[in-house]
Design a protein around this motif. Sequence first.
Motif, PDB file in Angstrom:
ATOM      1  N   THR A  63      -2.074  -7.208   0.601  1.00  0.00           N
ATOM      2  CA  THR A  63      -2.863  -6.249  -0.174  1.00  0.00           C
ATOM      3  C   THR A  63      -4.152  -5.893   0.559  1.00  0.00           C
ATOM      4  O   THR A  63      -4.583  -4.728   0.551  1.00  0.00           O
ATOM      5  CB  THR A  63      -3.177  -6.811  -1.568  1.00  0.00           C
ATOM      6  N   GLU A  83      -1.878  -2.470  -7.194  1.00  0.00           N
ATOM      7  CA  GLU A  83      -1.114  -3.316  -8.108  1.00  0.00           C
ATOM      8  C   GLU A  83      -1.574  -3.151  -9.551  1.00  0.00           C
ATOM      9  O   GLU A  83      -0.784  -3.224 -10.494  1.00  0.00           O
ATOM     10  CB  GLU A  83      -1.256  -4.774  -7.669  1.00  0.00           C
ATOM     11  N   GLU A  84      -2.877  -2.868  -9.756  1.00  0.00           N
ATOM     12  CA  GLU A  84      -3.394  -2.743 -11.124  1.00  0.00           C
ATOM     13  C   GLU A  84      -3.163  -1.371 -11.748  1.00  0.00           C
ATOM     14  O   GLU A  84      -3.523  -1.115 -12.886  1.00  0.00           O
ATOM     15  CB  GLU A  84      -4.889  -3.082 -11.151  1.00  0.00           C
ATOM     16  N   GLN A 115       3.902   2.173 -14.520  1.00  0.00           N
ATOM     17  CA  GLN A 115       4.153   2.124 -13.084  1.00  0.00           C
ATOM     18  C   GLN A 115       4.713   3.450 -12.584  1.00  0.00           C
ATOM     19  O   GLN A 115       4.316   3.945 -11.517  1.00  0.00           O
ATOM     20  CB  GLN A 115       5.110   0.995 -12.741  1.00  0.00           C
ATOM     21  N   ASP A 158       1.797  -0.956  -3.700  1.00  0.00           N
ATOM     22  CA  ASP A 158       1.517  -2.389  -3.771  1.00  0.00           C
ATOM     23  C   ASP A 158       2.197  -3.015  -4.986  1.00  0.00           C
ATOM     24  O   ASP A 158       1.787  -2.801  -6.124  1.00  0.00           O
ATOM     25  CB  ASP A 158       0.002  -2.606  -3.841  1.00  0.00           C
ATOM     26  N   GLU A 159       3.255  -3.779  -4.731  1.00  0.00           N
ATOM     27  CA  GLU A 159       3.966  -4.545  -5.771  1.00  0.00           C
ATOM     28  C   GLU A 159       4.399  -3.668  -6.954  1.00  0.00           C
ATOM     29  O   GLU A 159       4.169  -4.026  -8.109  1.00  0.00           O
ATOM     30  CB  GLU A 159       3.081  -5.698  -6.273  1.00  0.00           C
ATOM     31  N   GLU A 165       6.719  -5.400  -9.643  1.00  0.00           N
ATOM     32  CA  GLU A 165       6.325  -6.683 -10.230  1.00  0.00           C
ATOM     33  C   GLU A 165       6.371  -6.672 -11.754  1.00  0.00           C
ATOM     34  O   GLU A 165       5.785  -5.804 -12.407  1.00  0.00           O
ATOM     35  CB  GLU A 165       4.915  -7.064  -9.776  1.00  0.00           C
ATOM     36  N   GLU A 172       5.670  -6.082  -1.131  1.00  0.00           N
ATOM     37  CA  GLU A 172       6.626  -6.530  -2.140  1.00  0.00           C
ATOM     38  C   GLU A 172       6.825  -8.041  -2.114  1.00  0.00           C
ATOM     39  O   GLU A 172       6.975  -8.644  -1.060  1.00  0.00           O
ATOM     40  CB  GLU A 172       7.987  -5.853  -1.945  1.00  0.00           C
TER      41      GLU A 172
END
Length: 252
Positions: free
Chosen positions: A61, A103-104, A159, A177-178, A181, A209
């Motif tokens: 990240t 990611e957030e 997402q 980023d992810e 998840e 990932e």
Amino acid sequence: MSQPKSESVPTKLADSGKPPALSITNLQAWYGESHILHNVNLSVNAGEVVTLLGRNGAGRTTTMRAIMGLTGTRKGSIKVNGVETIGLATHKIAHLGLGYCPEERGIFSSLSTEENLLLPPSVSKTDKGMSIAEIYEMFPNLEERKHSQGTRLSGGEQQMLAVARILRTGARLLLLDEISEGLAPVIVQTLARMILLLKEKGYTIIMVEQNFRFAAPLADRFYVMEHGQIVETFAASQLQEKMPVLNTLLGV
């Protein structure tokens, strides 16, 4: 651990004379006094899907954030389509055609789905980005929820919205980023189809990932990070022979 040997660029790309979509050389990055990245080297050609693998805390990240100028001090070289960005502000980096999906997610909860989609400005002079109609064709769930506030969307829908918002900007180099998840398998499958479709359209994608099963069939090439360094790199065609190494590095 020493850096892997540099890879040869595919002949058809090398002969084109075009620089890589992204080229990182000896990148170092810090958060305050914490030295996170140590001489990271990687290269991504236009139209490729490349995945950064590694355990949590490996520096994946931070690499994405460093590309966008979101870390503290950066040293080394980060070139986007041949343009050096190491000294540029984040908004100027974005205007080179980069889109970052953290990611957030960063959904505006007080805005509706469609208002979130209409919000981002264009970052490209040549590409206007996907239309709302094209976004809804790719993500029918978002059309169904277009009047719903961000707080009322499921995790999977948020997402989808986070990625769709980037596609509206005209960015052609996507940093994801992810994105899989914690999502239900049906949503993960939708995101996988999205990545394959974007690849067909010529987008360049870099993914961080943890979900190896999600990333494995999508990526053209893989980089593995450990302790802020690239410790392994290989093409999708080498995946099976590299599994013992991945089992050691990742525990996949």
